[in-house]
Design an enzyme around this catalytic site. Structure first.
Site, PDB file in Angstrom:
ATOM      1  N   LYS A  67       3.851  -5.157 -14.449  1.00 12.59           N
ATOM      2  CA  LYS A  67       4.955  -5.080 -13.495  1.00 12.59           C
ATOM      3  C   LYS A  67       5.811  -6.323 -13.646  1.00 12.59           C
ATOM      4  O   LYS A  67       5.327  -7.443 -13.520  1.00 12.59           O
ATOM      5  CB  LYS A  67       4.434  -4.975 -12.062  1.00 12.59           C
ATOM      6  N   GLY A 112       7.833  -7.665   1.803  1.00 11.83           N
ATOM      7  CA  GLY A 112       7.109  -8.175   2.974  1.00 11.83           C
ATOM      8  C   GLY A 112       7.830  -7.992   4.296  1.00 11.83           C
ATOM      9  O   GLY A 112       7.353  -8.462   5.321  1.00 11.83           O
ATOM     10  N   GLY A 129       9.099  -3.091   1.029  1.00  8.88           N
ATOM     11  CA  GLY A 129       9.856  -2.699   2.209  1.00  8.88           C
ATOM     12  C   GLY A 129       9.166  -1.694   3.110  1.00  8.88           C
ATOM     13  O   GLY A 129       9.570  -1.493   4.244  1.00  8.88           O
ATOM     14  N   THR A 138       1.887  -5.646   1.896  1.00 10.70           N
ATOM     15  CA  THR A 138       1.837  -6.206   3.243  1.00 10.70           C
ATOM     16  C   THR A 138       1.572  -5.152   4.319  1.00 10.70           C
ATOM     17  O   THR A 138       0.857  -5.426   5.293  1.00 10.70           O
ATOM     18  CB  THR A 138       3.154  -6.942   3.547  1.00 10.70           C
TER      19      THR A 138
END
Lengths: 75, 263
Positions: B106, B167, B194, B216
């Site tokens: 990534k 986050g 998001g 998160t």
């Protein structure tokens, strides 16, 4: 050069910190001497990735800069 | 497309690797390795993102992530989180490849600390170099259909637009552009960043995304394991709703019961 060859320890930079290690050792031996398993980390020497297969062959030189990394939690 | 009859038969493929779970989870911000591993298990994820960092020379015997999440069972996706230039990101991934032989990675190159918004100029540059070096980068990017096309042109194997800042948990801010990216892409599209709660993940899937990457939303939930299960269900629900084809929208009411035969 003779002077360097006779030294028992050499000075290197390991993850940003200066350290003394035994002269004439391979990178793998150097990692083991500080308690790291060479199979579990990746090594960059002087900005170039060192293939794991050659960690046992490449000898640590005075002034080498190493980054020793592994995987940690992250997004 | 051939819509599968049930979600269990519905797989997706990135760079020749096929996965059943459309949820990719991060491994940051957890209270412990144990909680992290349990959340991954509960989420059903087959891919986890991991970061590359210096080992702690002062305490080399600290437990490692690989002791808790087995890279032989779960695909590790090394990322470049925290990199602000193409050079840093490339250097990080070269090390990641040496650490475990990964070519599927990534890529994210950030523009500034405040928003963690991607720097697309550096991202494109890095993607191009990585592809030349044999990497298969899944690329975090802005929710911009043109940037997505450019990434695909240089060889990105997946396009991963943000739904909202990393986050933030704000949910998908621009459904229009995410949908445009999905329509225009020839490679998988995954919303990355998001997502705050299950409905956000469902929205991404309803827009036709191939998957969602989150960290998160699970790690900072009061009960991360339950949230991991919720996300798994939401991804499946959203995917099924997308495949089922939602009803059209009307501006006014339309009764569900027949008008004929009223007493």
């Amino acid at each position: 050069m003779t002077e360097t060859a006779q030294k028992l320890t050499i000075s290197i930079i390991l993850n940003g910190e200066e350290r003394s290690v035994g002269a004439g050792r391979s990178i793998a031996a150097m990692l083991e001497s500080i308690g790291l398993n060479p199979a579990k980390v990746a090594v960059e020497r002087n900005l170039k990735v060192v293939p794991r297969s050659s960690l046992g062959e490449i000898v640590v030189n005075e002034g080498d800069k190493f980054e020793i990394v592994h995987f940690v939690g992250g997004g | 497309m051939n819509a599968p009859q049930c979600v269990s038969a519905d797989t997706w493929t990135v760079a020749g690797r096929t996965f059943s779970s459309r949820l990719i989870v991060g491994t940051g911000k957890y209270k412990s390795f144990e909680e992290n591993a349990a959340a991954v298990e509960a989420s059903g994820a087959e891919i986890v993102t991991v970061a590359v960092r210096r080992v702690n020379i002062a305490d080399p015997n600290q437990p490692m992530l690989t002791d808790f999440i087995d890279p032989k069972k779960i695909t590790y996706l090394p990322n470049t989180a925290g990199c602000f230039t193409a050079d840093e990101a490339i250097r990080t991934l070269r090390l990641a490849r040496e650490a475990g032989g990964w070519t599927l990675v990534k890529l994210e190159v950030l523009g500034e600390a405040k928003t963690l918004y991607p720097d697309m100029r550096e991202t494109l540059k890095a993607a191009e170099t990585l592809v030349k070096e044999g990497f298969e980068p899944m690329v975090y990017c802005v929710d911009d259909p043109i940037a997505a096309k450019q990434l695909e042109e240089v060889g990105a194997v997946a396009i991963m637009p943000l739904g909202a800042p990393i986050g933030s948990g704000l949910g998908i801010q621009n459904r229009i552009t995410v949908r445009l990216i999905v329509e225009g892409a020839g490679v998988p599209v995954l919303v990355d960043a998001g997502v705050g709660t299950a409905s956000d993940a469902a929205v991404a899937m309803e827009l036709g995304c191939d998957g969602v990457l989150m960290n998160t939303a699970i790690a900072e939930a009061r009960d991360p394991l339950m949230m991991a299960r919720a996300m798994k269900s939401a991804i499946e629900a959203g995917r099924m709703a997308y495949l089922a084809g939602r009803m059209g929208k009307r501006r006014y009411a339309d009764p569900s019961s027949p008008l004929a035969g009223l007493i």
